[in-house]
Write a protein that holds these residues in place. Sequence first.
Motif, PDB file in Angstrom:
ATOM      1  N   LEU A 490       0.549  -1.198   0.094  1.00  0.00           N
ATOM      2  CA  LEU A 490       0.068  -0.100   0.122  1.00  0.00           C
ATOM      3  C   LEU A 490       1.041   1.140  -0.324  1.00  0.00           C
ATOM      4  O   LEU A 490       0.598   2.624  -0.863  1.00  0.00           O
ATOM      5  CB  LEU A 490      -0.789   0.055   1.251  1.00  0.00           C
ATOM      6  CG  LEU A 490      -1.840  -0.753   1.214  1.00  0.00           C
ATOM      7  CD1 LEU A 490      -2.797  -0.955   2.127  1.00  0.00           C
ATOM      8  CD2 LEU A 490      -3.052  -0.599  -0.260  1.00  0.00           C
ATOM      9  N   ARG A 491       1.941   1.444   0.744  1.00  0.00           N
ATOM     10  CA  ARG A 491       3.155   1.993   0.562  1.00  0.00           C
ATOM     11  C   ARG A 491       3.237   2.921  -0.737  1.00  0.00           C
ATOM     12  O   ARG A 491       3.845   3.483  -1.475  1.00  0.00           O
ATOM     13  CB  ARG A 491       4.295   2.126   1.910  1.00  0.00           C
ATOM     14  CG  ARG A 491       3.403   2.717   3.089  1.00  0.00           C
ATOM     15  CD  ARG A 491       4.192   2.645   3.957  1.00  0.00           C
ATOM     16  NE  ARG A 491       5.027   1.414   4.641  1.00  0.00           N
ATOM     17  CZ  ARG A 491       4.253   0.337   5.344  1.00  0.00           C
ATOM     18  NH1 ARG A 491       3.302   0.579   5.858  1.00  0.00           N
ATOM     19  NH2 ARG A 491       4.896  -0.629   5.701  1.00  0.00           N
ATOM     20  N   GLY A 492       3.585   1.512  -0.979  1.00  0.00           N
ATOM     21  CA  GLY A 492       4.483   1.422  -2.266  1.00  0.00           C
ATOM     22  C   GLY A 492       3.658   1.884  -3.834  1.00  0.00           C
ATOM     23  O   GLY A 492       3.731   3.526  -4.493  1.00  0.00           O
ATOM     24  N   ILE A 493       2.227   1.409  -3.680  1.00  0.00           N
ATOM     25  CA  ILE A 493       1.267   2.492  -4.329  1.00  0.00           C
ATOM     26  C   ILE A 493       1.003   3.642  -4.121  1.00  0.00           C
ATOM     27  O   ILE A 493       0.717   4.977  -4.776  1.00  0.00           O
ATOM     28  CB  ILE A 493      -0.287   1.515  -4.396  1.00  0.00           C
ATOM     29  CG1 ILE A 493       0.019   0.033  -4.762  1.00  0.00           C
ATOM     30  CG2 ILE A 493      -1.368   1.837  -5.291  1.00  0.00           C
ATOM     31  CD1 ILE A 493      -1.107  -0.679  -4.112  1.00  0.00           C
ATOM     32  N   ALA A 494       0.966   4.106  -2.476  1.00  0.00           N
ATOM     33  CA  ALA A 494       0.668   5.453  -2.030  1.00  0.00           C
ATOM     34  C   ALA A 494       1.800   6.425  -2.693  1.00  0.00           C
ATOM     35  O   ALA A 494       1.166   7.114  -3.142  1.00  0.00           O
ATOM     36  CB  ALA A 494       0.320   5.464  -0.725  1.00  0.00           C
ATOM     37  N   SER A 495       2.698   5.815  -2.640  1.00  0.00           N
ATOM     38  CA  SER A 495       4.071   6.746  -3.404  1.00  0.00           C
ATOM     39  C   SER A 495       3.632   6.145  -4.853  1.00  0.00           C
ATOM     40  O   SER A 495       4.072   8.450  -5.203  1.00  0.00           O
ATOM     41  CB  SER A 495       5.259   5.933  -3.352  1.00  0.00           C
ATOM     42  OG  SER A 495       6.304   6.894  -3.547  1.00  0.00           O
ATOM     43  N   ASP A 496       3.312   5.855  -5.573  1.00  0.00           N
ATOM     44  CA  ASP A 496       2.750   6.070  -6.994  1.00  0.00           C
ATOM     45  C   ASP A 496       1.550   7.253  -6.914  1.00  0.00           C
ATOM     46  O   ASP A 496       2.062   8.179  -8.212  1.00  0.00           O
ATOM     47  CB  ASP A 496       2.753   4.741  -7.555  1.00  0.00           C
ATOM     48  CG  ASP A 496       4.056   3.773  -7.398  1.00  0.00           C
ATOM     49  OD1 ASP A 496       5.605   4.280  -7.244  1.00  0.00           O
ATOM     50  OD2 ASP A 496       3.263   3.040  -7.988  1.00  0.00           O
ATOM     51  N   LEU A 497       0.955   7.582  -6.710  1.00  0.00           N
ATOM     52  CA  LEU A 497      -0.198   8.229  -6.282  1.00  0.00           C
ATOM     53  C   LEU A 497       0.010   9.143  -6.086  1.00  0.00           C
ATOM     54  O   LEU A 497      -0.686   9.923  -5.823  1.00  0.00           O
ATOM     55  CB  LEU A 497      -1.455   6.989  -6.193  1.00  0.00           C
ATOM     56  CG  LEU A 497      -1.871   6.320  -6.731  1.00  0.00           C
ATOM     57  CD1 LEU A 497      -2.795   5.568  -6.298  1.00  0.00           C
ATOM     58  CD2 LEU A 497      -1.966   6.528  -8.286  1.00  0.00           C
ATOM     59  N   SER A 498       0.920   9.611  -5.504  1.00  0.00           N
ATOM     60  CA  SER A 498       0.974  10.600  -4.564  1.00  0.00           C
ATOM     61  C   SER A 498       1.327  11.942  -5.250  1.00  0.00           C
ATOM     62  O   SER A 498       0.932  13.410  -5.310  1.00  0.00           O
ATOM     63  CB  SER A 498       2.011  10.835  -3.499  1.00  0.00           C
ATOM     64  OG  SER A 498       3.454  10.465  -3.991  1.00  0.00           O
ATOM     65  N   GLU A 499       1.623  11.992  -6.777  1.00  0.00           N
ATOM     66  CA  GLU A 499       1.544  12.647  -8.043  1.00  0.00           C
ATOM     67  C   GLU A 499       0.115  13.498  -8.303  1.00  0.00           C
ATOM     68  O   GLU A 499      -0.329  12.391  -8.662  1.00  0.00           O
ATOM     69  CB  GLU A 499       2.866  12.666  -9.227  1.00  0.00           C
ATOM     70  CG  GLU A 499       4.617  12.618  -8.825  1.00  0.00           C
ATOM     71  CD  GLU A 499       4.604  14.115  -8.331  1.00  0.00           C
ATOM     72  OE1 GLU A 499       4.398  14.544  -8.946  1.00  0.00           O
ATOM     73  OE2 GLU A 499       5.599  14.104  -7.539  1.00  0.00           O
ATOM     74  N   PRO A 500      -0.003  14.640  -8.685  1.00  0.00           N
ATOM     75  CA  PRO A 500      -1.215  14.922  -8.766  1.00  0.00           C
ATOM     76  C   PRO A 500      -1.506  14.714 -10.159  1.00  0.00           C
ATOM     77  O   PRO A 500      -0.494  14.455 -10.442  1.00  0.00           O
ATOM     78  CB  PRO A 500      -1.147  15.931  -8.271  1.00  0.00           C
ATOM     79  CG  PRO A 500       0.135  16.673  -8.142  1.00  0.00           C
ATOM     80  CD  PRO A 500       1.075  15.707  -7.779  1.00  0.00           C
ATOM     81  N   ALA A 501      -2.984  14.321 -10.160  1.00  0.00           N
ATOM     82  CA  ALA A 501      -3.173  13.878 -11.471  1.00  0.00           C
ATOM     83  C   ALA A 501      -3.804  14.793 -12.024  1.00  0.00           C
ATOM     84  O   ALA A 501      -4.281  15.666 -11.959  1.00  0.00           O
ATOM     85  CB  ALA A 501      -4.681  13.120 -11.812  1.00  0.00           C
TER      86      ALA A 501
END
Length: 655
Positions: A490-501
């Motif tokens: 989950l932390r890995g996915i959160a890191s990938d999604l932390s950049e705003p879309a």
Amino acid sequence: METNASVPAVPAVPPEQAAPAPAPAPAPAPARFTAAEIAAAWLALLAGYLVMRVLAVWEKPLGAALVTLGVYLISALFVFSRGRRVTAKAVILPLLGAALAAGIAVTAIPAVRVLDAMACAVLYVYWVFCALAGSAEGFPGELAVFEFLKAAFVLPFPSMGVLFRAMFARNGRGRGGKTALWILLGLVLAVAPTAAIIALLSYDGAFSGLLSKLVIFDLEKVPGQVFSVLFGVPLAMYLFGLLFAASRGLRSAAMGPEACRRAAGRMRFAPGAVAAAALTPALIVYVLFFFSQFGNYVMAFSGAKPDGMLYSAYAREGFFELCAVAVINALMILIATLFVRRRRPGAPLVRTYVSVYSVFTLILIATALSKMLLYIDVFGLTRLRVLTSVFMLALALCFLAVLVKQFVRRLPLVGVVAAVAVIALAGVSLCDLDGAVSDYNVGAYLAGRIADPDVDLLQETGEGAVPALLRLSADGRTSPRLRSRAGAALRGIASDLSEPATIWSWSQPRARAVTALRRGGYLTESGALAPQIAEDGSAVLSVSLSSDDKIYGVSCAFSIDGRLVSSQGAECADGSPLDSPVRFDILPEDLGGAAPGTVFTVALSVQTEPDGPLYEVPGRLVMKLDQSAAVTEAVLSGDRSSGFKLQTAFPYSGH
């Protein structure tokens, strides 16, 4: 006695009194354009540019969906303005295209997004032809392929130049298009040398500063803009050429229905004996194969496996080979259907062979699917297993339609096959496939049906697996080892999604994942990473420094209200650069006594040459703490104009 009768002489016609030469034919008057055509021309130019901007549909799902829907909407308004009779195909085809366009933003699978975009393009071309030029068939039949080829190649290309005449038409007449085309060509030719001159003169700091003030867009994005213009203009010419030619009835005589039927008849030149001789050897092989594998087929359909063989080995054994054989059979039947004569003495024999081939292929597909279901029952679902199963089901429906066609000659086989393909693709696109797969695996693990939910695969699935991973990490039946791995995933996915879309890259699975991660405490309300103190005392937060330049040394100091709380440094002893990015950790003891809302100042000094000086890269880190001193939000800002990039993240180890 002969007498000579006098014959009156014919007076010569003077040259100046000779019959005048025919007057040259008057030049054709410029085509008149309606207001709808002029508006469609300008909108086609905009659409061509936007399509090129979202060409990477796997990275820009929402942008691709919106642009595709916009093209369909503009074309629908143009069709409505022409006053054509509304047919069933003129309504159903754009609705299917709109559903697939929405699927681009709904699905999280890049390959499916590409297939959606390609299907939208095919449906669009065929729909424009049916709505404006008129189709000879109520339901797509054997002429549908010819009509699509006519719409895609015969109609638009000769009319591509009409775009500029319509755009710059004066009083409805296209007189200014040629001049505008030359002007546009000159501007296009000026792009490359102008860009090269700007790049060469940018060595001067004053000139670069002036450009940064005058130019409101990022110069690094110029190549992408140039690409969109260079290829967007021809695409716009194609789109408007298709609309214009279909609405005006141009080249309507080319590839007419009767001509297409005659061409299809000429393609069927081979006698039935050739098809029978070509299909018989493989048919004999199938009979021997089925006879030798009869016992295994019974096991496959009953859910059993041979003794001494693992489920995984048995389920995989021959699966992809059976799929490949089914595809080969489809090609053989297609060739026999296209090139073998009909209504001849050999035609019933060919229909018999095609029917037997279809039955054998259906048995092969059923066997492959039974093996796949057995494999899923033991090891769970994956995206590839589901997509393969959907493909095999669609292929089975197509072979079933081929079988029915041999007895019901009026069945529109082409339309049925196309409908099966579109429905299968729309079903895969509009459902949350990744979410369903992940939920099934986690549910099967918690219920004891499978031994391992495969957390690594869930993390590779990405945003679609977030709800399932949160469920796995929170359930009391999950083992401590899997709970820790789920948290790391989950932390890995959160890191990938932390950049705003952006508006281009937004998708429904991403938005759902971000919402779930916020509720789970892995992302803040602003979308930044929400670090948490590890139970084993590992680092709370990491500050990483990256740069396009080489970094030979760096020091990092964390201060609270001017009070130094942590100082770290890194340098390479042998004079080689450090690996980028360089990371510094904030430890739990660095937070000692910090109150909620404490501002940590991060001072970074960087050495960009082996023996050079240190350059300071200022940064500001704001960390919000709750009453238990857990970090609930961390925002780091830095001076990016210096060429260095600061990021915050928390380490995966120990969580």
